[in-house]
Scaffold this motif. Structure first.
Motif, PDB file in Angstrom:
ATOM      1  N   LYS A 192     -19.169   1.673  -7.083  1.00 24.62           N
ATOM      2  CA  LYS A 192     -19.390   0.358  -6.266  1.00 24.62           C
ATOM      3  C   LYS A 192     -18.038  -0.247  -5.812  1.00 24.62           C
ATOM      4  CE  LYS A 192     -23.049  -1.420  -9.065  1.00 24.62           C
ATOM      5  NZ  LYS A 192     -23.837  -2.836  -9.401  1.00 24.62           N
ATOM      6  N   ASN A 193     -18.318  -0.971  -4.453  1.00 25.28           N
ATOM      7  CA  ASN A 193     -17.199  -1.703  -4.009  1.00 25.28           C
ATOM      8  C   ASN A 193     -17.234  -2.997  -4.975  1.00 25.28           C
ATOM      9  OD1 ASN A 193     -16.816  -0.205  -1.566  1.00 25.28           O
ATOM     10  ND2 ASN A 193     -18.881  -0.829  -0.929  1.00 25.28           N
ATOM     11  N   VAL A 194     -15.969  -3.549  -5.083  1.00 19.95           N
ATOM     12  CA  VAL A 194     -15.720  -4.711  -5.688  1.00 19.95           C
ATOM     13  C   VAL A 194     -15.153  -6.008  -5.176  1.00 19.95           C
ATOM     14  CG1 VAL A 194     -14.623  -5.696  -7.801  1.00 19.95           C
ATOM     15  CG2 VAL A 194     -15.389  -3.369  -7.853  1.00 19.95           C
ATOM     16  N   VAL A 195     -15.926  -7.054  -5.156  1.00 18.13           N
ATOM     17  CA  VAL A 195     -15.597  -8.351  -4.658  1.00 18.13           C
ATOM     18  C   VAL A 195     -14.788  -8.953  -5.770  1.00 18.13           C
ATOM     19  CG1 VAL A 195     -15.864 -10.691  -3.693  1.00 18.13           C
ATOM     20  CG2 VAL A 195     -17.520  -8.402  -2.877  1.00 18.13           C
ATOM     21  N   LEU A 196     -13.486  -8.902  -5.901  1.00 15.03           N
ATOM     22  CA  LEU A 196     -12.674  -9.769  -6.816  1.00 15.03           C
ATOM     23  C   LEU A 196     -12.231 -10.983  -6.352  1.00 15.03           C
ATOM     24  CD1 LEU A 196     -11.370  -9.129  -9.715  1.00 15.03           C
ATOM     25  CD2 LEU A 196      -9.475  -8.209  -8.285  1.00 15.03           C
ATOM     26  N   LEU A 197     -12.777 -12.052  -7.061  1.00 16.09           N
ATOM     27  CA  LEU A 197     -12.611 -13.463  -7.036  1.00 16.09           C
ATOM     28  C   LEU A 197     -11.806 -14.083  -7.735  1.00 16.09           C
ATOM     29  CD1 LEU A 197     -14.792 -15.633  -4.889  1.00 16.09           C
ATOM     30  CD2 LEU A 197     -14.670 -16.163  -7.247  1.00 16.09           C
ATOM     31  N   PHE A 198     -10.591 -14.548  -7.386  1.00 15.76           N
ATOM     32  CA  PHE A 198      -9.835 -15.531  -8.449  1.00 15.76           C
ATOM     33  C   PHE A 198     -10.049 -16.774  -8.101  1.00 15.76           C
ATOM     34  CE2 PHE A 198      -7.517 -11.514  -8.383  1.00 15.76           C
ATOM     35  CZ  PHE A 198      -7.074 -11.288  -9.689  1.00 15.76           C
ATOM     36  N   TYR A 199     -10.193 -17.758  -9.048  1.00 12.15           N
ATOM     37  CA  TYR A 199     -10.352 -19.230  -8.984  1.00 12.15           C
ATOM     38  C   TYR A 199      -9.535 -20.224  -9.972  1.00 12.15           C
ATOM     39  CZ  TYR A 199     -14.011 -18.860 -12.728  1.00 12.15           C
ATOM     40  OH  TYR A 199     -14.641 -18.620 -13.819  1.00 12.15           O
ATOM     41  N   PRO A 200      -9.137 -21.195  -9.683  1.00 15.35           N
ATOM     42  CA  PRO A 200      -8.323 -21.769 -10.399  1.00 15.35           C
ATOM     43  C   PRO A 200      -9.020 -22.186 -12.211  1.00 15.35           C
ATOM     44  CG  PRO A 200      -8.174 -22.650  -8.384  1.00 15.35           C
ATOM     45  CD  PRO A 200      -9.415 -21.713  -8.491  1.00 15.35           C
ATOM     46  N   PHE A 201      -9.875 -22.984 -12.022  1.00 16.24           N
ATOM     47  CA  PHE A 201     -10.671 -23.273 -13.397  1.00 16.24           C
ATOM     48  C   PHE A 201     -11.942 -23.416 -13.371  1.00 16.24           C
ATOM     49  CE2 PHE A 201      -6.180 -24.717 -13.955  1.00 16.24           C
ATOM     50  CZ  PHE A 201      -5.741 -23.948 -15.121  1.00 16.24           C
TER      51      PHE A 201
END
Length: 152
Positions: A31-40
């Motif tokens: 799979k392709n991955v959508v890697l999403l970082f978010y603060p809290f």
């Protein structure tokens, strides 16, 4: 500074909101991955972004794509947050060592002690093909993710 398009995505192993281990390598070749970082978790803009993803989930979790959302919260907080907001995709904890994966991707704000809003679209071979970074107060546009995935 965030890692660049064309770079091999740094490997990681993090626990999700259920305490299960999730590795980027688990999706290699699949799979392709959508890697999403978010603060809290539990904060206004983050909750809005993650609920918008929930509402469009078939675009981001399907036979070809896996969404992984990463914050510096503890897994227990992420579990309550996921249950409260009905989030059924993996929320990964980059809590300890604090921010290690966020730092590897160049999206950890040392002054604030949390990840900034960085998103990476990673192809099936583990290469970053698209990226965006927004300020802490600025929500991202999900349509940009859809366009990036469409170009793979």
């Amino acid at each position: 500074m965030a890692i660049e398009v064309g770079t091999k995505a740094p490997e990681f192993e993090l626990r999700n909101q259920h305490g299960e281990t999730v590795r980027l390598a688990d999706f290699r070749g699949e799979k392709n991955v959508v890697l999403l970082f978010y603060p809290f978790a539990f904060t206004g803009v983050c909750t809005g972004e993650l609920c918008a993803l929930r509402d469009e989930l078939p675009k981001f979790v399907n036979d070809d794509v896996q969404l992984l959302a990463v914050s510096n919260d503890a897994p227990f907080s992420l579990r309550v947050f996921a249950e409260q907001e009905g989030l059924e995709y993996p929320l990964l904890s980059d809590f300890w060592p604090h921010g290690e994966v966020s730092r590897a991707y160049g999206v950890f704000d040392e002054e604030k002690g949390c990840a900034v809003r960085g998103t990476f679209v990673i192809d099936k071979e583990g290469v970053v093909r698209w990226t965006v970074e927004n300020g802490l107060a600025d929500a991202r546009d999900l349509n940009d993710y859809v366009k990036a995935l469409g170009s793979l």
